[in-house]
Design a protein around this motif. Sequence first.
Motif, PDB file in Angstrom:
ATOM      1  N   LYS A   1       9.711  75.613 -43.755  1.00 24.19           N
ATOM      2  CA  LYS A   1       9.169  75.209 -45.274  1.00 24.19           C
ATOM      3  C   LYS A   1       7.756  75.048 -45.073  1.00 24.19           C
ATOM      4  N   ILE A   2       7.101  75.105 -46.216  1.00 22.76           N
ATOM      5  CA  ILE A   2       5.489  75.038 -46.364  1.00 22.76           C
ATOM      6  C   ILE A   2       5.671  73.475 -46.942  1.00 22.76           C
ATOM      7  N   TYR A   3       4.703  72.758 -46.363  1.00 19.98           N
ATOM      8  CA  TYR A   3       4.907  71.384 -47.239  1.00 19.98           C
ATOM      9  C   TYR A   3       3.350  70.753 -47.180  1.00 19.98           C
ATOM     10  N   ILE A   4       3.226  69.870 -48.386  1.00 19.87           N
ATOM     11  CA  ILE A   4       2.073  68.930 -48.644  1.00 19.87           C
ATOM     12  C   ILE A   4       2.170  67.612 -47.978  1.00 19.87           C
ATOM     13  N   ALA A   5       1.266  67.297 -46.998  1.00 16.09           N
ATOM     14  CA  ALA A   5       1.274  66.043 -46.464  1.00 16.09           C
ATOM     15  C   ALA A   5      -0.240  65.122 -47.013  1.00 16.09           C
ATOM     16  N   ASP A   6       0.007  63.963 -47.071  1.00 17.33           N
ATOM     17  CA  ASP A   6      -0.727  62.954 -47.380  1.00 17.33           C
ATOM     18  C   ASP A   6      -0.497  61.680 -46.710  1.00 17.33           C
ATOM     19  N   PHE A   7      -1.685  60.835 -46.752  1.00 19.79           N
ATOM     20  CA  PHE A   7      -1.667  59.427 -46.172  1.00 19.79           C
ATOM     21  C   PHE A   7      -2.084  58.318 -47.339  1.00 19.79           C
ATOM     22  N   PHE A   8      -1.035  57.369 -47.421  1.00 23.78           N
ATOM     23  CA  PHE A   8      -1.328  56.437 -48.687  1.00 23.78           C
ATOM     24  C   PHE A   8      -0.748  54.958 -48.374  1.00 23.78           C
ATOM     25  N   PHE A   9      -0.794  54.092 -48.992  1.00 30.55           N
ATOM     26  CA  PHE A   9      -0.129  52.871 -48.780  1.00 30.55           C
ATOM     27  C   PHE A   9       0.405  52.480 -50.338  1.00 30.55           C
ATOM     28  N   THR A  10       1.617  51.797 -50.477  1.00 30.38           N
ATOM     29  CA  THR A  10       2.190  51.452 -51.700  1.00 30.38           C
ATOM     30  C   THR A  10       1.443  50.340 -52.428  1.00 30.38           C
ATOM     31  N   SER A  11       0.751  49.457 -52.090  1.00 34.35           N
ATOM     32  CA  SER A  11      -0.179  48.582 -52.692  1.00 34.35           C
ATOM     33  C   SER A  11      -1.573  49.048 -53.088  1.00 34.35           C
ATOM     34  N   CYS A  12      -1.770  50.373 -52.696  1.00 30.98           N
ATOM     35  CA  CYS A  12      -3.091  50.806 -52.947  1.00 30.98           C
ATOM     36  C   CYS A  12      -3.498  51.011 -54.792  1.00 30.98           C
ATOM     37  N   THR A  13      -4.642  50.544 -54.843  1.00 35.13           N
ATOM     38  CA  THR A  13      -4.639  50.583 -56.233  1.00 35.13           C
ATOM     39  C   THR A  13      -6.236  51.503 -56.592  1.00 35.13           C
TER      40      THR A  13
ATOM     41  N   ILE B   1      -7.133  54.909 -54.947  1.00 34.57           N
ATOM     42  CA  ILE B   1      -7.199  56.539 -54.891  1.00 34.57           C
ATOM     43  C   ILE B   1      -5.864  56.704 -54.553  1.00 34.57           C
ATOM     44  N   CYS B   2      -4.775  55.965 -54.295  1.00 36.94           N
ATOM     45  CA  CYS B   2      -3.357  56.597 -54.133  1.00 36.94           C
ATOM     46  C   CYS B   2      -2.870  56.729 -55.294  1.00 36.94           C
TER      47      CYS B   2
ATOM     48  N   GLY C   1      -7.375  45.989 -47.523  1.00 39.43           N
ATOM     49  CA  GLY C   1      -7.082  45.837 -46.133  1.00 39.43           C
ATOM     50  C   GLY C   1      -7.005  47.107 -45.418  1.00 39.43           C
ATOM     51  N   TYR C   2      -7.146  48.164 -46.106  1.00 36.89           N
ATOM     52  CA  TYR C   2      -7.155  49.679 -45.511  1.00 36.89           C
ATOM     53  C   TYR C   2      -8.319  50.557 -45.985  1.00 36.89           C
ATOM     54  N   VAL C   3      -8.669  51.685 -45.382  1.00 38.86           N
ATOM     55  CA  VAL C   3      -9.472  52.530 -45.678  1.00 38.86           C
ATOM     56  C   VAL C   3      -8.844  53.853 -45.317  1.00 38.86           C
ATOM     57  N   HIS C   4      -9.067  54.944 -46.141  1.00 38.24           N
ATOM     58  CA  HIS C   4      -8.287  56.161 -45.878  1.00 38.24           C
ATOM     59  C   HIS C   4      -8.822  57.109 -46.966  1.00 38.24           C
ATOM     60  N   GLN C   5      -8.631  58.357 -46.455  1.00 41.76           N
ATOM     61  CA  GLN C   5      -8.976  59.527 -47.258  1.00 41.76           C
ATOM     62  C   GLN C   5      -7.909  60.218 -48.025  1.00 41.76           C
ATOM     63  N   GLY C   6      -8.356  60.730 -49.360  1.00 38.42           N
ATOM     64  CA  GLY C   6      -7.199  61.166 -50.150  1.00 38.42           C
ATOM     65  C   GLY C   6      -6.943  62.758 -50.193  1.00 38.42           C
ATOM     66  N   TRP C   7      -6.980  63.135 -48.893  1.00 36.03           N
ATOM     67  CA  TRP C   7      -6.859  64.697 -48.605  1.00 36.03           C
ATOM     68  C   TRP C   7      -5.293  64.976 -48.732  1.00 36.03           C
ATOM     69  N   LEU C   8      -5.080  66.197 -49.603  1.00 33.29           N
ATOM     70  CA  LEU C   8      -3.742  66.667 -49.652  1.00 33.29           C
ATOM     71  C   LEU C   8      -3.827  68.047 -48.807  1.00 33.29           C
ATOM     72  N   ILE C   9      -2.980  67.996 -47.744  1.00 34.54           N
ATOM     73  CA  ILE C   9      -3.184  68.877 -46.321  1.00 34.54           C
ATOM     74  C   ILE C   9      -1.756  69.941 -46.587  1.00 34.54           C
ATOM     75  N   LEU C  10      -2.192  71.134 -46.923  1.00 33.85           N
ATOM     76  CA  LEU C  10      -1.186  72.202 -47.049  1.00 33.85           C
ATOM     77  C   LEU C  10      -0.712  72.624 -45.459  1.00 33.85           C
TER      78      LEU C  10
ATOM     79  N   TYR D   1      -7.216  69.563 -49.656  1.00 36.21           N
ATOM     80  CA  TYR D   1      -7.799  69.468 -50.905  1.00 36.21           C
ATOM     81  C   TYR D   1      -7.836  67.863 -51.200  1.00 36.21           C
ATOM     82  N   ASP D   2      -9.131  67.392 -52.212  1.00 36.54           N
ATOM     83  CA  ASP D   2      -9.183  66.142 -52.496  1.00 36.54           C
ATOM     84  C   ASP D   2      -8.149  65.791 -53.489  1.00 36.54           C
ATOM     85  N   GLY D   3      -7.375  64.898 -53.454  1.00 35.93           N
ATOM     86  CA  GLY D   3      -6.202  64.729 -54.216  1.00 35.93           C
ATOM     87  C   GLY D   3      -6.734  63.858 -55.781  1.00 35.93           C
ATOM     88  N   THR D   4      -7.915  63.565 -55.496  1.00 36.23           N
ATOM     89  CA  THR D   4      -8.447  62.818 -56.645  1.00 36.23           C
ATOM     90  C   THR D   4      -9.403  63.880 -57.601  1.00 36.23           C
TER      91      THR D   4
END
Length: 217
Positions: free
Chosen positions: A76-88, A90-91, A173-182, A193-196
């Motif tokens: 498969k090809i896939y798109i990956a990212d890093f986030f958290f559910t309570s993020c208000t 960039i997520c 409580g967290y800092v992260h980048q909004g990249w979508l990785i192919l 790619y910047d998901g924002t």
Amino acid sequence: MKFNRSILSAFLFGSIVFLASCQDQKKLPILGPREAATVKNADGSTSVDTVYKTIPAFSFLNQDSTLINNDTFKDKIYIADFFFTSCTTICPTMHRSMKTIFDKYKDNPDVMFLSHTIDFKYDHPSVLKKYAQKLGVDGPKWQFAYGSKDSIYKIAEKDYLVAVIEDSTAKEGYVHQGWLILIDKQKRIRGAYDGTNPEQVAQLTKDIPVLLAEDKK
């Protein structure tokens, strides 16, 4: 300071990728570290080949409390990212972008999605399950991954080249980048790619069929 360098590297990495992706090309670049290796050919001779960095073996729990690993994304090809559910911040924007792409490729068996939570304290599988249901993507095509802090943060920074950090001084409580990785079928990075950013998300949408076409040549 280490995090600042990581941010700078990731920013430069993403900028280079975006510029490369904007070119009129029939094949996407292969990104990340690489090294030259001596390989033995079928006739017994040797030659030097380029070995590209790949996403290493991993094992996480998904939103159904089921183990997922590299084999989950085999062929498969896939798109990956890093986030958290309570993020208000960039997520929500990132995942609206991902959802748009998901809807476009939801019937394509060669495309998958993988979101890793960086909130190891709260985002247990049951929380991820509710999040996926709310987003309208609760199924095997879009996997939500939960793991230990060390395992998630290591694969983010060392392999996907995305900066993430637990920061008690940050609002949430967290800092992260909004990249979508192919990622391609050989587990290599083919785009970031910047998901924002709507323009970069549009470029990702254009690059997916380019990557899918590689296997048909």
